[in-house]
Structure formats: structure tokens, C-alpha cells
Design a protein around this motif. Structure first.
Motif, PDB file in Angstrom:
ATOM      1  N   THR A 380     -37.985   7.391 -17.618  1.00  0.00           N
ATOM      2  CA  THR A 380     -37.984   6.948 -16.091  1.00  0.00           C
ATOM      3  C   THR A 380     -37.185   5.619 -15.628  1.00  0.00           C
ATOM      4  O   THR A 380     -36.493   5.518 -14.731  1.00  0.00           O
ATOM      5  CB  THR A 380     -39.357   6.631 -15.514  1.00  0.00           C
ATOM      6  N   GLN A 422     -40.413  10.985 -10.406  1.00  0.00           N
ATOM      7  CA  GLN A 422     -41.225  11.641 -11.248  1.00  0.00           C
ATOM      8  C   GLN A 422     -42.632  12.461 -10.606  1.00  0.00           C
ATOM      9  O   GLN A 422     -42.841  13.220 -10.702  1.00  0.00           O
ATOM     10  CB  GLN A 422     -42.003  10.791 -12.384  1.00  0.00           C
ATOM     11  N   ASP A 494     -36.299  13.664 -12.840  1.00  0.00           N
ATOM     12  CA  ASP A 494     -37.247  13.025 -13.559  1.00  0.00           C
ATOM     13  C   ASP A 494     -38.473  14.199 -13.762  1.00  0.00           C
ATOM     14  O   ASP A 494     -39.215  14.107 -13.012  1.00  0.00           O
ATOM     15  CB  ASP A 494     -37.729  11.659 -13.153  1.00  0.00           C
ATOM     16  N   GLU A 495     -38.367  14.604 -14.837  1.00  0.00           N
ATOM     17  CA  GLU A 495     -39.455  15.658 -15.249  1.00  0.00           C
ATOM     18  C   GLU A 495     -39.548  16.617 -14.219  1.00  0.00           C
ATOM     19  O   GLU A 495     -40.642  16.874 -13.864  1.00  0.00           O
ATOM     20  CB  GLU A 495     -40.810  15.214 -15.595  1.00  0.00           C
TER      21      GLU A 495
HETATM   22 MG    MG Z   1     -41.515   9.089 -16.982  1.00  0.00          MG
END
Ligand code: MG
Ligand code: ADP
Length: 575
Positions: A380, A422, A494-495
Motif C-alpha cells: 500500500t 485498499q 490495491d487488493e
Molecule cells: Mg495494504
């Protein structure tokens, strides 16, 4: 009911209520006319304050000072140089706005309570100056014999003409404020207030928004102060004292800080309430205080907020059919192999923690890169650093040829980098369509472009839903649609697969693959190696902020350091 009428319903009701409160003025009483004139002046002050305190959420306590500065500038210009209102009004506006501009740069950088203290300090300074600079301000006695309002040699008589002039000016300020906050501009302000980081990530310069609001508010206050000076004929340090600011704050809080009409009603109420409550005698202050408290507790968005809620409840919105999708211009195909993004030796520390350690990473135009790594390995932080949220302690980040290390988030966004967070950061109170449209830089095509991206991500059927009501997976897809609506060249995610159902994951993977084939460079951080290796031939693995492997997916997955980090990470989490 047509949408426009529905949207105007609450403001119209508020304005009619304001007229009703001022009704005695229409029966011609001199005192009632004077109150209605005062209300117009206070409305100008409050409308200005509404934009800075309400829309942008800045607790500036200098609005009263700008009012006083406008009043003094007018009194000084009118009594010393004998100029009439065609000059005193602009002079007052210029004086208030000029001083606001001087203090804006340092003051607007401050976080909320420091901003309040700094602006309060400015107000104290202005008051001190008024009391002590006797030669200019007349000291504690102030300036007497300020002539009445006169425009182009034509005196504006007290009573009806003066009241009408003041309300006409209030209407002008109201229209300006309403225009400034209409449509996407208002949404940009709302996002800047609620989530400045998300706003900047869409390319919105939140500092410029704050500055413009602060100057607009000061200009309105200066105008109000000038009219006040002409109306009363005397200006004394009282106009710079704190009660002016408290009244202004009350007007906006009572009326509703997100609404121009609310600010007008608030001003009319605060000016007239003492008269209407006069029958309560000594109880006046207690009742006033209790009403204020009740307001803040039960209607934090003021009367306008309450009215808006009632309208939404009883006049349901007809969901308009979606506008036709407008496809974005085709992305420029990459020519040559110059990387679109190049990180060299990027290090980012948080106190003792080294979140990124001399990271080297290149992404070619149109390339899709997956970044894996255990929790806390700096994934991140990598995205935040590229996006401009963190300034790296060492190293360079080049976007094309330009070093953007430490550039502001909105600049990086405007240079063509879009991102997801995220945990998705949407405007919960707005529809999906609004959220996505806000990212489109070409305002004329905003909704059509938004619909295009909603279609592509399979979200068209929830376009009118309130974003806050959506399940996590959908929120993430909306955020990706929003990022794409900005027409980026590089997308940072992010993810994105976390929290998605297998079906949604498949849609997402297919969409990312398509976008990539169309020429978009993508950097995807993902914990799920399976999701990534199906998507991209190139993986990068971060461990404790270091790039330990970078290359073809099958080689990276088999790398002993990666295996060790992943297994180690899993065991640690299990423990
Ligand atoms: Mg992260
Ligand atoms: P990942 O996304 O790979 O899980 P992060 O980039 O969030 O990892 O975090 C990397 C390291 O940096 C962690 O040790 C984390 O605690 C630390 N860190 C991240 N952001 C901050 C921050 N804003 N302040 C302090 N430490 C941070």
C-alpha cells in the motif's frame, strides 16, 4: 414531479418561510423595514460563510472580521474622500478580500482547530487595530456620519428602496454562491470536505477550492459590512467584536450549512427572533439558547437539512433513464519502450519502520504488473508513494520524463495516474452514477462517460443506488469505474479482488485484461497470487519493503525467498 422542480422545492419553501417572517415589513412599518434590511445584510454575510464553513467544512472564525473590515473601509472612504457607494462597495470588497488573500496561504494549510485559532487571531488583530489606529479608525468611538447608500449620485432612500437594494444584492450573492456549488462543482466541494485525499486522487485541487471559497466568503462579508456602515451611519469597534461572528455562525447552523437558501432563512430568523421572542421578556436568551442546542442535537444539518429530508421522504425521486454511454477517446498506443513509470531507489520510512527500501520498478506503457507480498511488506505504501500521498525519503519517481516524487496527489492524478484504495473511498450519500461522473474531467460528457464505465464493469443496474448501501464487492467495482472515468494512462489498484465474490472476481479479471489490451498500464497489488498469475505474466514480490523478485510469474512464485515470505507470513498470521 420533474427533477428540477423537486430539487427547487425545499429552497422555495425556505425562501417563502423567510418572506413570511419578514411580513410586517410589507405592511410598511419603518422599524420592520429596517429589520428586513438588516436581514438582507446578514444574509449576504451568511451566504458567504455558508460556502466556506458549510460546503468546504472550514471552521474559519474570521468571517466577522471581514465584515468589520468592509464596514471600516467604507466608513473611511466615504467620510475622508466623499466617494459614494459605487466606489465604497468595491473598496470594501477589495479590502476584505485582499486581507483574506494575504492570510489565506499560511492559514488554509492548517488543520481544523488550528485554522479556527488562526482565524480567531486574525479577528483579534483586526479589533486591536480598529481600537488603536485612532487616526484612521477613530479609535473606540469609531467613525461617525457615514453617508447613506448612494449609487451614481442617486441617494437611495431609507425604507423600501434601501431594503429592495440590499435584497437585490443578496440575491446576486446567492445566485453566485448557488452557481459555484451547482452540479459537479458542488460535488467536488463535498468530496473535498468529506475526503480530501479521495478528491485529490480524482485530480481535484482541494487547496484551490478552499482558497476560492475563503475569498468568496470574504468578498461577501466585505459587501455586507459596507452596506451595514451605510445603513447605520456609524462604524465602531463593535462591528469587529466576536458577537458578529457568533451571529454568523448561528445563522448558518440554524439555517443549514449545506444550503444557500438555508443561510438566507437563518439570517432572517436570527435578525427577527429577538423581536418575536420579545414577549418572553427575560426568558429570551434561555429560549434562544435552548433552540440552538435542540437544533444542533436534532437537526445537525439545520432547517434546510430537515426540509431536504422531508422532500426526499414524501416526493420520491423518479429515477431518470440513464444517459447514453459516451465512450472515452481511444487510449494512445504506446510507441517505443520508454517506461511510463520508473522508480529508482525509492525509500520511505515511517519513524523507525522502513516501509519501502530502495525500490526499483519500471512499468512499460500498456504493461500489467502484479505486486505481491505478505501483510505489512509495503504494498500500500508503494501505491501511496507513487500517487503522491507520501513523499519518498530517497529516490526518484518518474512519470514519463517528469520526476513526480513528492508532487501533490492531484497533480499526479492529472498527469494520468488513477487509483483505487485498499478500502474503497466513495461518497456514501451519493448515487453510484454521481460518484463516477465526478471523476470525468470533461464536464460536458461526465454522465455519459460514467455510464460507459458502469456498463463495462456490470454496474449499470445499480447506477441510481446510494453508494453507502452497496456491499463491499460492488463498492470496489464502483471505485474502479470511477478511476477509469478519469481516463488514466496508469491505473493503481490495491487488493481489488478482496471481498469480491468469485463471479465478481472473474468479471474484474476479464475487465482488467481488456483494459490492459486496450493500452492501459496497470499496477495491481494483490494478496491472492492465483488472481494475479491468471492475469499477468509479470509479478513483483515485496518483502519488508524490498523487491525480492521481479519477473515472469511462474519464476517469481517458485522463488525460494517468495515461498519463504509467504509461508512465513501465513504461519505468523496463524499464530
Ligand atoms: Mg495494504
Ligand atoms: P501492505 O500494504 O503490504 O500490507 P503497508 O504498505 O500498509 O503494507 O505497510 C508497510 C509498513 O509500513 C507496515 O509496517 C506499516 O505498519 C507501516 N506503515 C504504513 N503506513 C504507515 C503510516 N501512515 N504511518 C506509519 N506507519 C505506516
Amino acid at each position: 414531479m420533474p427533477e428540477l422542480a423537486r430539487r427547487c422545492l425545499a429552497p422555495v419553501v425556505l425562501l417563502v418561510a423567510a418572506l413570511a417572517i419578514m411580513a410586517p415589513a410589507f405592511q410598511g412599518g419603518g422599524y420592520a423595514l429596517r429589520l428586513a434590511t438588516l436581514a438582507a445584510i446578514q444574509a449576504i454575510l451568511a451566504i458567504g460563510y455558508q460556502t466556506v464553513f458549510g460546503r468546504l467544512g472550514l471552521l474559519s472564525l474570521a468571517q466577522g472580521a471581514f465584515f468589520g473590515i468592509g464596514a471600516y473601509a467604507t466608513a473611511f472612504a466615504a467620510t475622508r474622500f466623499g466617494v459614494d457607494a459605487s466606489l465604497t462597495l468595491p473598496i470594501a470588497i477589495a479590502a476584505a478580500t485582499g486581507i483574506a488573500a494575504i492570510v489565506a496561504l499560511p492559514v488554509l494549510r492548517l488543520a481544523s482547530h488550528y485554522l479556527a485559532l488562526a482565524t480567531l487571531g486574525l479577528a483579534q488583530l483586526a479589533l486591536l487595530a480598529a481600537v488603536n489606529l485612532e487616526a484612521i479608525t477613530g479609535g473606540a468611538l469609531g467613525i461617525n456620519n457615514v453617508p447613506g447608500l448612494e449609487l451614481g449620485g442617486q441617494a437611495i432612500a431609507r425604507g423600501w428602496p434601501l431594503m429592495a437594494t440590499c435584497w437585490a444584492l443578496a440575491a446576486l450573492v446567492a445566485v453566485a454562491a448557488w452557481y459555484r456549488a451547482s452540479g459537479l462543482r458542488g460535488q467536488a466541494m463535498d468530496l473535498a470536505r468529506e475526503d480530501p485525499v479521495a478528491a485529490e486522487a480524482l485530480g481535484i485541487d482541494t487547496r484551490v477550492l478552499r482558497l476560492k471559497a475563503f475569498l468568496f466568503a470574504a468578498a461577501a462579508a466585505g459587501l455586507a459590512g459596507a452596506l451595514h456602515a451605510h445603513l447605520l451611519g456609524i462604524v465602531s469597534p463593535e462591528v469587529l467584536e466576536f458577537p458578529v461572528m457568533v451571529a454568523c455562525l448561528s445563522m448558518v447552523v440554524i439555517g443549514g450549512r449545506f444550503s444557500v437558501a438555508g443561510a438566507i432563512l437563518g439570517a432572517v430568523l436570527v435578525v427577527h427572533l429577538p423581536e418575536y421572542l420579545r414577549i418572553t421578556g427575560a426568558w429570551y436568551l434561555a429560549i434562544y439558547g435552548a433552540a440552538m442546542l435542540a437544533m444542533i442535537l436534532f437537526a445537525p444539518e439545520g432547517i434546510a437539512g430537515m426540509a431536504g429530508r422531508l422532500v426526499r421522504r414524501f416526493v420520491p425521486a423518479r429515477t431518470a433513464p440513464l444517459p447514453r454511454p459516451i465512450a472515452p477517446p481511444a487510449p494512445q498506443r504506446a510507441i517505443g519502450a520508454k517506461p511510463i513509470l520508473a522508480l529508482r531507489g525509492v525509500t520511505k520510512r515511517f519513524g523507525g519502520v522502513v516501509a519501502l527500501a530502495r525500490v526499483d520498478l519500471k512499468i512499460a506503457p500498456g504493461e500489467l504488473v502484479g505486486v505481491i507480498g505478505p501483510n505489512g511488506s509495503g504494498k500500500t505504501t508503494l501505491i501511496n508513494t507513487i500517487a503522491g500521498l507520501y513523499k519518498p525519503d530517497e529516490g526518484t519517481i518518474r512519470l514519463d520524463a517528469e520526476d513526480v516524487a513528492g508532487a501533490r496527489v492531484f497533480k499526479v492524478a492529472r498527469a494520468g495516474v488513477a487509483r483505487g484504495f485498499q478500502a474503497p473511498r466513495l461518497m456514501d450519500d451519493r448515487s453510484v452514477l454521481d460518484n463516477v461522473a465526478l471523476a470525468v474531467r470533461d464536464a460536458g460528457a461526465a454522465e455519459g462517460r460514467a455510464v460507459y464505465w458502469l456498463d463495462r464493469l456490470g454496474l449499470a443496474d445499480i447506477a441510481h443506488r446510494r453508494s453507502g448501501d452497496l456491499p463491499g464487492g460492488k463498492r470496489r467495482l464502483v471505485e474502479i469505474a470511477r478511476a477509469m472515468a478519469a481516463s488514466p494512462r496508469l491505473l493503481l489498484l490495491d487488493e481489488p479482488a478482496a471481498g469480491l465474490t468469485p463471479a465478481e472476481q472473474a468479471t474484474l479479471a476479464a475487465t482488467l485484461g481488456d483494459l490492459n489490451r486496450e493500452g492501459l498500464a496497470i499496477l495491481v497489488v494483490e494478496h491472492s497470487v492465483a488472481f494475479l498469475s491468471a492475469l499477468t505474466p509479470r509479478l513483483v514480490c515485496l518483502v519488508e519493503g524490498r523487491v525480492v523478485a521481479d519477473g515472469p510469474a511462474e519464476r517469481v512464485i517458485a522463488d525460494p525467498r517468495v515461498v519463504e515470505a509467504y509461508l512465513g507470513g501465513r504461519e505468523r498470521r496463524r499464530a
